[in-house]
Design a protein around this motif. Structure first.
Motif, PDB file in Angstrom:
ATOM      1  N   ILE B  12       0.862  -1.183   0.000  1.00  0.00           N
ATOM      2  CA  ILE B  12       0.000   0.000   0.000  1.00  0.00           C
ATOM      3  C   ILE B  12       0.894   1.228   0.000  1.00  0.00           C
ATOM      4  O   ILE B  12       1.791   1.351   0.853  1.00  0.00           O
ATOM      5  N   LEU B  13       0.673   2.120  -0.930  1.00  0.00           N
ATOM      6  CA  LEU B  13       1.479   3.317  -1.062  1.00  0.00           C
ATOM      7  C   LEU B  13       0.591   4.550  -1.108  1.00  0.00           C
ATOM      8  O   LEU B  13      -0.549   4.484  -1.590  1.00  0.00           O
ATOM      9  N   GLN B  14       1.159   5.648  -0.635  1.00  0.00           N
ATOM     10  CA  GLN B  14       0.489   6.924  -0.858  1.00  0.00           C
ATOM     11  C   GLN B  14       0.898   7.456  -2.221  1.00  0.00           C
ATOM     12  O   GLN B  14       2.042   7.214  -2.676  1.00  0.00           O
ATOM     13  N   GLU B  15       0.001   8.146  -2.855  1.00  0.00           N
ATOM     14  CA  GLU B  15       0.296   8.720  -4.162  1.00  0.00           C
ATOM     15  C   GLU B  15       1.576   9.554  -4.086  1.00  0.00           C
ATOM     16  O   GLU B  15       1.767  10.322  -3.144  1.00  0.00           O
ATOM     17  N   GLY B  16       2.433   9.364  -5.079  1.00  0.00           N
ATOM     18  CA  GLY B  16       3.690  10.098  -5.104  1.00  0.00           C
ATOM     19  C   GLY B  16       4.878   9.316  -4.586  1.00  0.00           C
ATOM     20  O   GLY B  16       6.030   9.689  -4.822  1.00  0.00           O
ATOM     21  N   ALA B  17       4.623   8.216  -3.884  1.00  0.00           N
ATOM     22  CA  ALA B  17       5.714   7.414  -3.331  1.00  0.00           C
ATOM     23  C   ALA B  17       6.340   6.537  -4.410  1.00  0.00           C
ATOM     24  O   ALA B  17       5.744   6.282  -5.456  1.00  0.00           O
ATOM     25  N   ASN B  18       7.537   6.054  -4.107  1.00  0.00           N
ATOM     26  CA  ASN B  18       8.253   5.141  -4.999  1.00  0.00           C
ATOM     27  C   ASN B  18       8.219   3.731  -4.416  1.00  0.00           C
ATOM     28  O   ASN B  18       8.056   3.557  -3.202  1.00  0.00           O
ATOM     29  N   SER B  19       8.375   2.724  -5.276  1.00  0.00           N
ATOM     30  CA  SER B  19       8.384   1.348  -4.784  1.00  0.00           C
ATOM     31  C   SER B  19       9.246   0.474  -5.679  1.00  0.00           C
ATOM     32  O   SER B  19       9.500   0.798  -6.839  1.00  0.00           O
ATOM     33  N   THR B  20       9.682  -0.639  -5.086  1.00  0.00           N
ATOM     34  CA  THR B  20      10.454  -1.644  -5.810  1.00  0.00           C
ATOM     35  C   THR B  20       9.817  -2.999  -5.598  1.00  0.00           C
ATOM     36  O   THR B  20       9.616  -3.430  -4.460  1.00  0.00           O
ATOM     37  N   LEU B  21       9.500  -3.674  -6.680  1.00  0.00           N
ATOM     38  CA  LEU B  21       8.936  -5.014  -6.642  1.00  0.00           C
ATOM     39  C   LEU B  21      10.012  -5.990  -7.118  1.00  0.00           C
ATOM     40  O   LEU B  21      10.752  -5.698  -8.055  1.00  0.00           O
ATOM     41  N   ARG B  22      10.051  -7.143  -6.468  1.00  0.00           N
ATOM     42  CA  ARG B  22      11.113  -8.097  -6.765  1.00  0.00           C
ATOM     43  C   ARG B  22      10.545  -9.410  -7.285  1.00  0.00           C
ATOM     44  O   ARG B  22       9.466  -9.855  -6.863  1.00  0.00           O
ATOM     45  N   CYS B  23      11.301 -10.017  -8.194  1.00  0.00           N
ATOM     46  CA  CYS B  23      10.945 -11.317  -8.761  1.00  0.00           C
ATOM     47  C   CYS B  23      12.186 -12.199  -8.723  1.00  0.00           C
ATOM     48  O   CYS B  23      13.217 -11.848  -9.310  1.00  0.00           O
TER      49      CYS B  23
END
Lengths: 112, 110
Positions: B12-23
């Motif tokens: 869950i992120l707030q608008e404007g935040a950055n994220s990294t998804l891993r595989c």
């Protein structure tokens, strides 16, 4: 540009009834075609793929079958549906030599 | 067969935040793709990235094939980024047969 059409969008069928889902691709020749199923909103499973007319490979033994009567047409069928056949079915295509896979909008099947 | 693990399962992120998804994947592959499934079920191909780095707007992806992982970066997230992100891998012969991970469900809030 290439487009993929899949229909119907939703389907409710009784147990024991037949099934036919159709998928067609436009704007390309000799595509690889695929049928995937997604259960419970996560994780897609490859059911069938085809590299040419009349050439079908099955990845998972089941109550379903697939056919490719024309170059850009792929059909998913069943003679008698089971409750366990419910799910979200997606057709997809890629270029003959592999590469990017592009999906249709899917058919949500409910077997009652 | 190849095992594909994605993390985190939910985000869950707030608008404007950055994220990294891993595989992470369990075997050598020469075909890796990232997809976004929107709330209506449409699956959109984001990247075909068996190795290296690619960028498309606010999204970028990096695959380190020798270490068997790929990362999807989302910068300045927007509510339209919500949905499920899938990593899918395979070995290209005559067909792009893909094995999918179980996905990361992303919710971007205002």
């Amino acid at each position: 540009s290439q487009t993929i059409h899949q229909w119907p969008a939703t389907l409710v069928q009784p147990v024991g009834s037949p099934l036919s889902l159709e998928c067609t691709v436009e704007g390309t020749s000799n595509p690889n075609l695929y049928w995937y199923r997604q259960a419970a909103g996560r994780g897609l499973q490859l059911l069938f793929y085809s590299v040419g007319i009349g050439q079908i490979s099955s990845e998972v033994p089941q109550n379903l079958s697939a056919s490719r009567p024309q170059d850009r047409q792929f059909i998913l069928s069943s003679k008698k549906l089971l409750l366990s056949d419910s799910g979200f079915y997606l057709c997809a295509w890629s270029r003959l030599t592999g590469g990017e896979v592009h999906f249709g909008n899917g058919t949500r099947l409910t077997v009652t | 067969g190849i095992q594909v693990e994605q993390s985190p399962p939910d985000l869950i992120l707030q608008e404007g935040a950055n994220s990294t998804l891993r595989c992470n994947f369990s075997d050598s592959v020469n075909n890796l793709q990232w997809f976004h499934q929107n709330p209506w079920g449409q699956l959109i191909n984001l990247f075909y990235i068996p190795s290296g780095t690619k960028q498309n707007g606010r999204l970028s992806a990096t695959t380190v094939a020798t270490e068997r992982y790929s990362l999807l970066y989302i910068s300045s997230s927007q509510t339209t980024d919500s949905g499920v992100y899938f990593c899918a891998v395979g070995n290209t012969g005559t067909a792009s047969k893909l094995t999918f991970g179980t996905g990361t469900r992303l919710q971007v809030t205002l």
